[in-house]
Motif scaffolding. Structure first.
Motif, PDB file in Angstrom:
ATOM      1  N   ALA A  66      27.330 -68.924  52.478  1.00  0.00           N
ATOM      2  CA  ALA A  66      26.556 -70.140  52.229  1.00  0.00           C
ATOM      3  C   ALA A  66      27.354 -71.141  51.396  1.00  0.00           C
ATOM      4  N   GLU A  67      28.118 -70.637  50.419  1.00  0.00           N
ATOM      5  CA  GLU A  67      28.940 -71.521  49.593  1.00  0.00           C
ATOM      6  C   GLU A  67      30.030 -72.188  50.427  1.00  0.00           C
TER       7      GLU A  67
ATOM      8  N   LEU B 229      29.953 -72.820  53.689  1.00  0.00           N
ATOM      9  CA  LEU B 229      29.335 -73.817  54.556  1.00  0.00           C
ATOM     10  C   LEU B 229      28.910 -75.054  53.770  1.00  0.00           C
ATOM     11  N   ALA B 230      28.395 -74.844  52.558  1.00  0.00           N
ATOM     12  CA  ALA B 230      28.034 -75.977  51.702  1.00  0.00           C
ATOM     13  C   ALA B 230      29.282 -76.781  51.336  1.00  0.00           C
TER      14      ALA B 230
ATOM     15  N   GLU C 116      30.110 -79.090  54.125  1.00  0.00           N
ATOM     16  CA  GLU C 116      29.209 -80.247  54.135  1.00  0.00           C
ATOM     17  C   GLU C 116      29.546 -81.261  53.048  1.00  0.00           C
TER      18      GLU C 116
ATOM     19  N   THR D 210      26.179 -80.779  59.013  1.00  0.00           N
ATOM     20  CA  THR D 210      25.113 -79.823  58.686  1.00  0.00           C
ATOM     21  C   THR D 210      25.562 -78.406  59.029  1.00  0.00           C
TER      22      THR D 210
ATOM     23  N   GLY E 203      25.624 -75.550  57.420  1.00  0.00           N
ATOM     24  CA  GLY E 203      24.713 -74.455  57.085  1.00  0.00           C
ATOM     25  C   GLY E 203      23.587 -74.307  58.099  1.00  0.00           C
ATOM     26  N   THR E 204      23.056 -75.428  58.537  1.00  0.00           N
ATOM     27  CA  THR E 204      21.974 -75.398  59.520  1.00  0.00           C
ATOM     28  C   THR E 204      22.474 -74.879  60.860  1.00  0.00           C
TER      29      THR E 204
ATOM     30  N   ALA F  97      23.285 -71.111  61.091  1.00  0.00           N
ATOM     31  CA  ALA F  97      22.109 -70.230  61.074  1.00  0.00           C
ATOM     32  C   ALA F  97      21.350 -70.227  62.402  1.00  0.00           C
TER      33      ALA F  97
END
Length: 153
Positions: free
Chosen positions: A2-3, A5-6, A9, A87, A89-90, A93
């Protein structure tokens, strides 16, 4: 993950794409153009391998379309990566996005198998080439459908 992917972004280019009124739609249009050129060249090339367009010399026709397909794939890869960055992270997923990436990987493996078969046989037309060409059409069409579903799910 998650980090990571953030972090994508928050890259300057991703932030610029988000903030610009024009940049994102232009990149999106270029992505669609690249996909159109890729799919068109792949389908025409694969149809020739399957026996269509017999009046055109296969080796030259396929070589030309392969160069176009590889250039279009590069364009789709660059523009797709830019769209993903907005986007990340989106998208990461979404099962349909992951399916699209898996289908692209399978299409790449299919291409490498075709190139290996072609080198091993000296470019002769074989039943194996036809099977790989049909599989290529199915895989790239599936990539297109998966990509379209991303926008609607």
């Amino acid at each position: 993950m998650a980090e990571f992917l953030a972090g994508i972004e928050h890259l300057a280019l991703a932030r610029w794409l988000k903030a610009s009124f024009v940049a994102y739609p232009v990149v999106n249009a270029l992505h669609i153009m690249s996909i159109g050129a890729l799919l068109t060249s792949v389908v025409l090339m694969d149809l020739r391998i399957c026996g269509a367009f017999r009046s055109l010399p296969q080796a030259a026709f396929v070589a030309l379309l392969r160069r176009i397909a590889l250039s279009a794939f590069a364009g789709a890869l660059v523009t797709g990566s830019l769209l993903f960055s907005v986007t990340a992270g989106t998208y990461a997923a979404m099962p349909v996005f992951l399916a699209k990436m898996a289908l692209i990987l399978l299409a790449g493996v299919n291409f490498l198998a075709f190139m290996r078969l072609r080198r091993a046989t000296g470019g002769d037309e074989l039943a194996g080439s036809t099977i790989l060409a049909v599989l290529s059409i199915l895989l790239w069409t599936s990539v297109l459908f998966a990509g379209r579903f991303i926008g609607f799910l």
